[in-house]
Design a protein around this motif. Structure first.
Motif, PDB file in Angstrom:
ATOM      1  N   GLU A   1      28.272  -9.357  44.946  1.00 35.31           N
ATOM      2  CA  GLU A   1      28.339 -10.232  43.770  1.00 35.31           C
ATOM      3  C   GLU A   1      29.672 -10.948  43.642  1.00 35.31           C
ATOM      4  O   GLU A   1      29.885 -11.725  42.713  1.00 35.31           O
ATOM      5  N   GLY A   2      30.587 -10.686  44.561  1.00 33.04           N
ATOM      6  CA  GLY A   2      31.876 -11.366  44.549  1.00 33.04           C
ATOM      7  C   GLY A   2      32.901 -10.754  43.633  1.00 33.04           C
ATOM      8  O   GLY A   2      33.984 -11.325  43.443  1.00 33.04           O
ATOM      9  N   ASP A   3      32.577  -9.591  43.047  1.00 34.26           N
ATOM     10  CA  ASP A   3      33.534  -8.935  42.157  1.00 34.26           C
ATOM     11  C   ASP A   3      34.556  -8.105  42.925  1.00 34.26           C
ATOM     12  O   ASP A   3      35.527  -7.612  42.336  1.00 34.26           O
ATOM     13  N   LEU A   4      34.344  -7.974  44.224  1.00 32.26           N
ATOM     14  CA  LEU A   4      35.236  -7.172  45.046  1.00 32.26           C
ATOM     15  C   LEU A   4      35.437  -7.868  46.381  1.00 32.26           C
ATOM     16  O   LEU A   4      34.464  -8.300  47.017  1.00 32.26           O
ATOM     17  N   SER A   5      36.699  -8.006  46.793  1.00 33.92           N
ATOM     18  CA  SER A   5      36.987  -8.653  48.073  1.00 33.92           C
ATOM     19  C   SER A   5      36.680  -7.694  49.230  1.00 33.92           C
ATOM     20  O   SER A   5      36.492  -6.481  49.028  1.00 33.92           O
ATOM     21  N   ARG A   6      36.640  -8.255  50.433  1.00 36.01           N
ATOM     22  CA  ARG A   6      36.385  -7.418  51.603  1.00 36.01           C
ATOM     23  C   ARG A   6      37.502  -6.401  51.779  1.00 36.01           C
ATOM     24  O   ARG A   6      37.253  -5.243  52.113  1.00 36.01           O
ATOM     25  N   GLU A   7      38.747  -6.850  51.535  1.00 40.01           N
ATOM     26  CA  GLU A   7      39.886  -5.940  51.643  1.00 40.01           C
ATOM     27  C   GLU A   7      39.783  -4.824  50.605  1.00 40.01           C
ATOM     28  O   GLU A   7      40.073  -3.661  50.876  1.00 40.01           O
ATOM     29  N   GLY A   8      39.345  -5.193  49.396  1.00 41.98           N
ATOM     30  CA  GLY A   8      39.185  -4.191  48.345  1.00 41.98           C
ATOM     31  C   GLY A   8      38.086  -3.190  48.672  1.00 41.98           C
ATOM     32  O   GLY A   8      38.194  -1.997  48.371  1.00 41.98           O
TER      33      GLY A   8
END
Length: 502
Positions: A480-487
């Motif tokens: 959903e875009g609330d979390l980056s790949r790094e996160g």
């Protein structure tokens, strides 16, 4: 027969005996030994692939000691009983071998754990069986070289040792490389396994070594003319008593005296309550060579069938049997150690009792330390004792089904009990504690979770659900875009960090 065994979840070895007995009526006697040699080749192959040499190293010393002591004492007692029955030394020796050795093929059928958990008693049991299987191989080689042969044949012992050395060489230098290239292809793996079996049979035949024959062949051999004599029944009862009662109690006694807790000692002993496949090998080879009295042969085969069927039951209900024996004071009578591996502060109260240090206990210990909460660890694995003594201020070494363990752990003064053991009977013992202290237990099935909650558990730890919820929540946030790949990567790493690392 195998369909029945699979449907009921039973060990297949007794059903090989039954199938052999049924098939014997239709098979010509001249074909029996040829058929038996091929049948047993695959049984021995099963034995070989169950051998875990690496696991044997961790418990090897105590396992060899227990295996040798148990086999020596029981074989001597059964040998003496055979002489008292009027048998000659050779036939009394066959009786002693049958009483002393237990079957790894039966035991491993109910020791395999689908969840991958490796309790202490399983590791001990497999190592003891490995020791006894090696003793069985040595007895087979010795009888072939010195009893069945017209003249002593020392070269057979040397060639037998060479075959084992060759097998180990193939295992470590060749087989792993082949399987890595095959990438687990089941059809090719099966053909590769069969090729090794046939190859080793050819080597044994070329060296004039005996190819041991086993359970299926024994059933066939006795099908046409099985004399149910009182003499055979007497020998059978002697073997059954020695195997079902003496072997487990003797092993449990030795392990208790070696510092193990009662549960580990009893559960390990209960894996040695069946006649060994190698005892059947020896009996049938002696029968073919006309070196064993028919009543003794009949007794060994009958005792094998009885004890293998009983072993299936005891293996499945070992935890309940252990608790029954404890309630009747047998474990206390054998001498269970407790006080010498216990350290509890006199001021300890309002603490968290952690059951099972190995399967997640360290994480709970670190979390409680981070929250400045006092803790006490209950563990029954002696291999972990040094680590527990170094990392824990308070600990009790012992069986969770032992009331004295909970007295030492000051259960009534505790704030919470967290049981992380993957073993059902240990979790059950925690759930059934007669105490108002909250209890949280680990389960591996939703049915068990519902049962434990109804029986008084205050909370359930279901690892599969916890993992799914964590991963599902992180994936949802990522998509959903609330979390980056790094996160997302960082959260994945954080699940493996302890509170003390932050």
């Amino acid at each position: 027969m195998l369909l029945v065994a699979a449907q009921k979840g039973l060990s297949v070895i007794p059903f090989y005996l039954l199938a052999g007995a049924l098939a014997g009526a239709a098979i010509d006697e001249t074909q029996l030994l040829d058929l038996a040699q091929w049948g047993i080749a695959f049984l021995v192959f099963l034995f070989g692939i169950h051998v875990d040499v690496e696991a044997f190293r961790s418990t090897g010393r105590i396992s060899v000691t227990v295996g040798l002591l148990q086999a020596s004492i029981v074989s001597a007692l059964a040998f003496g009983a055979g002489l008292a029955f009027g048998l000659d030394p050779l036939n009394a020796g066959y009786l002693g071998i049958a009483a002393a050795l237990s079957s790894s093929l039966v035991a491993t059928s109910y020791l395999d754990d689908e969840n991958g958990a490796r309790p202490t008693y399983e590791r001990l049991a497999e190592s003891i069986h490995f020791t006894e299987d090696l003793l069985g191989v040595l007895v087979v080689l010795g009888l072939s070289a010195f009893v069945y042969a017209a003249a002593p044949a020392w070269e057979q012992i040397a060639v037998g040792g060479g075959l084992f050395a060759l097998a180990l060489g193939i295992r470590y230098l060749l087989f792993h490389r082949l399987t890595a290239r095959l990438r687990g292809d089941p059809e090719v793996m099966m053909l590769l396994g069969i090729s090794f079996v046939v190859g080793f049979i050819a080597l044994a035949e070329a060296a004039d070594l005996s190819i041991v024959v086993g359970a299926f062949a024994a059933g066939i051999a006795i099908a046409d003319d099985y004399p149910h004599s009182l003499e055979s029944i007497g020998y059978t009862l002697t073997l059954v008593v020695a195997i079902l009662i003496l072997n487990p109690l003797l092993v449990a006694f030795i392990l208790l005296r070696s510092g193990f807790d009662g549960r580990t000692a009893i559960l390990t002993g209960l894996t040695l309550d069946q006649v060994s496949i190698f005892s059947l090998f020896i009996a049938l080879e002696a029968f073919a060579a006309d070196q064993i009295a028919p009543p003794v042969f009949d007794a060994i085969v009958l005792a094998a069938a009885v004890t293998m069927i009983v072993a299936t039951y005891t293996g499945r209900h070992a935890g309940a049997i252990n608790r029954w024996l404890r309630e009747r004071g047998l474990i206390r009578l054998l001498g269970e150690p407790l006080g010498d591996r216990t350290q509890v502060s006199e001021e300890l109260e309002d603490h968290v009792i952690i059951v099972d240090f190995e399967h997640g206990g360290r994480r709970v210990l670190d979390a409680c330390s981070f929250l400045d909460r006092p803790t006490l660890v209950v563990e029954d694995n002696p291999v972990l004792f040094e680590a527990i003594r170094e990392e824990c201020d308070n600990y009790v070494y012992g069986d969770v089904s032992n009331e004295r363990v909970w007295e030492l752990a000051r259960l009534e003064d505790a704030a919470l009990v967290v049981s992380l053991t993957p073993e059902h009977d240990r979790s059950e013992a925690v759930v059934d504690l007669e105490s108002d202290v909250p209890r949280i237990v680990r389960v591996d099935a939703t049915e068990t979770a519902a049962e434990f909650l109804e029986r008084g558990a205050d909370g359930i730890i279901y690892p599969d659900t916890i993992a799914a919820e964590r991963v599902g929540g992180d994936l949802e946030a990522l998509l959903e875009g609330d979390l980056s790949r790094e996160g997302f990567v960082e959260r994945g790493r954080s699940h493996f960090e302890t509170p003390g690392d932050n």
